[in-house]
Scaffold this active site. Structure first.
Site: not given
Lengths: 87, 811
Positions: B70, B111, B285
């Site tokens: 990520d 994230h 996600s």
């Protein structure tokens, strides 16, 4: 809107047989810097050329292109930026 | 005011056990973790992922390594610090070992940290949450915070493959509903290397978040990462079980975990950037790391699971539950599957239970069927249907696929507006997969160039049979060109096994352990023999010989001491049953289809195969003859008692008589044998004997009748005279014979026995002569008329007049 044209970088992926020393020699000969093996992919190397355009819509042309004519260079690919989004 | 409590050490497993039995942790947001407390009455979610069930069995992800690909990972986050693994981390964007995210005012790079917390946030440290695999080791690869190239992806996907077990990725190509993109050559190579060599040959596990482009009417089949057989594509469902607004549907999705839904649905709570905790993690996600953590629990239960074993276990244990989808169906193997959720909601406890006793599935076979290159026009508002009869590569044992896993369809289509296309694939068992749905915003004219669509919906079904590809063109109002598209080429690639993946033929060595008292170590699962296996082995071996195989490629022989050996073909005197076991034929058979004496197909020396009974006999019985070419006793023709061949009888059955080479029924005098009706029937009344029906078939006349040209008459007809002859036996035989042609009637043979003449002729001394008075001599008199008279043509009126004088002369 995001740019639809291909964006070429000044990084290349190269497959060279013969090991790290051969890769190092070839990189130096054409002005690249060998950044090392690409992950776990055997014989694949990351070459970086500081004297080419960092981001361009045209693939890079110059003396450094002659690297593809080296007998030990089995494959070479100039890296293109890919649009990737987090989900 | 955060006061970290000392983290739980590995030596305090007893404390942990106690904590597990009560299942209460002091982490700040523990009670808000609704997707873990599903079974409580307080909460709304109706189906549980049974994470606590897996914990109660002692599985928390210990010794399993997960990395998050990520934008980085905050390795010093209080809830991640304990489990952070630097060896599972790298900064590809910065080309260094530290994956710390780049901080900015917008916290753009949160994230990866959010994903990581879901997997392995520490338990019982008073902070934030508890990761689903809270004892797993967690790393992160910073690779999205910069130019993402094929090489960047490949570096990330091939980081430390012998150390990292699971790679979790919650990103992909644009979900704008008009992109078709996937891994390029280096990334594909990284996938293939990973599944072949990662985790010491068991294969790296790649977990991927499915597309988030629901609002853009995107379709996840246009994402080559989720479409790959090497990745486990994860979908999301909201707490209510309803489809989240962002969800894309496609046939490549394998399974589902909880995530956010509408604004009023709860979201996922996890670790956030700057040492914080967030309750706003959303989208697919959030689902992929959850799935990665659940897989980590299964890998702790059985570290020897291969990448395919993991997918099999997911298919087997995922459940539809209360997940709402309009297209839930049961495929031919009995698995419930839908395009929104794959095989359903993951069940952590079921997965670890399955993993404990799991036997490795047989080797993967890949069958590439021939391409269909017939070009077909795709006309607007019409369907193109193409049927392909797949064999599953039966002619090649190393590629033979009987039981399916993934199915890939490679398609090349040209079309003026790609988004107007939808594609379905129907398996031989009738399971329909939607490979592509209409995409409203996809106006591309590029079509599909050898694009690989993948479906998991046929998992467990049989491969061979008719596969039907249907392509629909539904022109949108935005389409300006009415040029029809063309299906240029398509082909099937079938992945699966030639042996049933859960067959009992495979190694019965138990693999389960008492997980409450003993943590399995790698030594317990290590195979003792690492050398080459016999060619007849299909799935590993415990030694070099064919009797050391765990699974046979073709057939096997079982001995009285309960050992077995693999063979390429059953030996002479044996046949193979449905389970590929060689069994003994009857003693007189050389080859057979069963063990009974009437199931022979060829016989041992000195015996012949009886055609009707399929038994082996020493000599052919009556009414059979020996066909020397095939060594078979074949039946004689009808009514034969003995024969030499199929059409030569030598002796007939009683009541039959040999007539030529055939046996026919013997009939009484006055009757004849009717072959059609197979009975004796009466002759004509004028016949004493006959060869058939009617007055013309008499061979001998009845009493008082005379034979006249195969007819029997009472008196001779005009033009016939009565003839009497003495036969060989001294009897007088009367018959009617034809008169000389010059006579109208006669009393005997010859031209001088006429008794009457035709008109124009006079009877003179028993002969018929012309009676005409000649006029002037005609021009034809002479040699011509001599010829006429000589050839008895004076009877003809025209010639009689022409040759009057000559014909009138006697002689």
């Amino acid at each position: 809107p995001p740019c639809k044209a291909r964006i070429y970088t000044n990084h290349w992926a190269v497959r060279i047989a013969g090991g790290t020393e051969v890769a190092e020699r070839i990189a130096e000969k054409y002005g690249y810097r060998n950044m090392g093996q690409i992950g776990d992919l055997k014989d694949h190397y990351h070459f970086y050329h500081s004297r080419t355009i960092k981001r361009s819509t045209l693939y890079s042309r110059g003396r450094h292109n002659f690297i593809s004519m080296e007998p030990k260079v089995e494959w070479i690919q100039q890296q293109v930026v890919k649009r990737r989004i987090k989900r | 005011d955060y006061k970290p409590s000392p983290p739980l050490s590995l030596s305090s497993s007893a404390q942990l056990s106690q904590a597990q039995s009560n299942i209460f942790y002091n982490d700040a947001k523990w009670s808000s973790m609704w997707y873990i407390h599903c079974s409580d009455d307080v909460h709304n979610c109706q189906s549980d992922m049974n994470i606590m069930g897996a914990w109660k069995r002692g599985y928390t992800g210990k010794d399993v390594v997960v990395t998050i690909l990520d934008d980085g990972i905050e390795r010093n986050h209080p809830d991640l610090l304990q489990n952070y693994d630097p060896q599972a981390s790298f900064d590809v964007n910065g080309n260094d070992m530290d994956p710390m995210p780049r901080y900015d005012a917008t916290n753009e790079n949160k994230h990866g940290t959010r994903c990581a917390g879901e997997v392995a946030a520490a338990a019982n440290n008073s902070h934030c949450i508890v990761g689903i695999a809270y004892n797993a080791r967690i790393g992160g690869v910073r690779m999205l915070d910069g130019d993402v190239t094929d090489m960047v992806e490949a570096k990330s996907l091939s980081l430390q493959p012998q150390h990292i077990d699971i790679y979790s990725a919650s990103w992909g190509p644009d979900d704008d509903g008009k992109t078709v993109d996937g891994p390029a050559s280096l990334a594909r190579q990284a996938f293939e290397n990973g599944i072949r060599m990662g985790r010491k040959g068991r294969g790296s596990i790649f977990v991927w978040a499915s597309g988030n482009g629901g609002r853009s009417r995107d379709h996840c089949s246009c994402d080559g990462y989720t479409n790959s057989i090497y990745t486990i594509s994860i979908s999301s469902t909201a707490e209510s079980g309803r489809k989240p607004w962002y969800l894309e549907e496609c046939s490549s999705t394998l399974t589902t975990t909880y995530s956010s839904g509408e604004n009023y649905d709860r979201k996922i709570i996890t670790t956030d950037l700057r040492h914080r905790c967030t309750d706003s993690h959303t989208g697919t996600s959030a689902s992929a790391p959850m799935a990665a953590a659940i897989i980590a629990l299964a890998l702790e239960a059985n570290p020897l699971l291969s990448w395919r074993d993991v997918q099999h276990i997911i298919v087997k244990t995922s459940r539809a539950g209360h997940l709402s989808a309009p297209d839930w169906k049961s495929n031919a193997a009995g698995y419930n599957v839908s395009h929104l959720y794959g095989f359903g909601l993951m069940d952590a406890e079921a997965m670890v239970k399955e993993a404990e006793r799991w036997r490795q599935v047989p080797a993967q076979h890949v069958c590439v069927e021939s391409a269909d290159r017939q070009i077909r026009t795709i006309r607007p508002e019409h369907v193109v249907r193409s049927v392909y009869k797949a064999t599953g590569c039966t002619d090649n044992p190393n590629h033979h696929v009987i039981y399916l896993e993934h199915v890939v369809v490679r398609i090349t289509i040209t079309h003026p507006r790609r988004g107007d296309l939808s594609i379905n694939l129907t398996s031989p068992s009738g399971t329909k997969s939607q490979l592509l749905a209409n995409r409203l915003f996809d106006h591309s004219m590029e079509g599909f160039k050898n694009w690989e669509f993948m479906t998991t919906h046929c998992w467990g079904e049989k491969a061979a049979g008719d596969w039907v590809l249907e392509i629909y063109d539904s022109p949108s109002q935005l389409r300006s060109q009415k040029v029809p598209g063309k299906l240029k080429e398509w082909s099937l690639v079938l992945y699966g096994t030639s042996v049933h993946p859960y067959s009992s033929l495979r190694n019965d060595k138990p693999r389960s352990t008492d997980t409450l008292t003993l943590t399995p170590t790698e030594e317990e699962f290590t195979e003792e023999y690492n050398g080459p296996c016999d060619a007849e082995c299909n799935d590993g071996c415990e030694g070099p010989g064919p009797h050391h195989c765990i699974n046979c490629l073709n057939y096997f022989l079982k001995f009285k001491n309960n050992t077995r050996t693999c063979v390429s073909e059953c030996p002479s005197g044996f046949f193979h049953d449905d389970r590929k076991r060689c069994k003994k034929c009857s003693s007189s058979c050389e080859t057979c289809i069963g063990s009974r004496s009437d199931q022979c197909t060829t016989c041992r020396a000195g015996h012949h195969l009886n055609e009707g009974t399929h038994t082996c006999v020493a000599s052919c019985a009556d009414s059979f003859y020996l066909d020397y070419d095939f060594n078979i006793c074949r039946k004689c023709p009808e009514n034969c008692k003995k024969c030499n061949s199929s059409n030569v009888c030598t002796e007939c059955n009683p009541g039959m008589s040999l007539q030529g080479n055939r046996c026919q029924l013997t009939c009484d005098p006055g009757t004849y044998y009717n072959g059609h009706r197979r009975t004796c029937e009466h002759c004509h009344r004028t016949c004493a004997t006959c060869a058939g029906t009617g007055a013309e078939a008499c061979t001998k006349c009845a009493e008082g009748y005379l034979m006249e040209d195969w007819r029997c008459v009472l008196t001779c007809s005009t033009g016939y005279y009565l003839s009497e002859q003495t036969s060989d036996n001294g009897h007088m035989q009367k018959s009617c014979k034809m008169c000389d042609h010059s006579c109208y009637e006669c009393l005997g043979p010859g031209e001088r026995n006429c008794s009457s003449c035709v008109s124009g002729y006079n009877l003179e001394a028993g002969a018929c002569v012309v009676s005409t008075i000649c006029k002037d001599e005609s021009w034809a008199e002479g040699s011509f008329c001599v010829l006429v008279k000589r050839n008895n043509l004076c009877q003809r009126r025209v010639l009689q007049q022409l040759c009057c004088r000559t014909c009138s002369q006697k002689g």
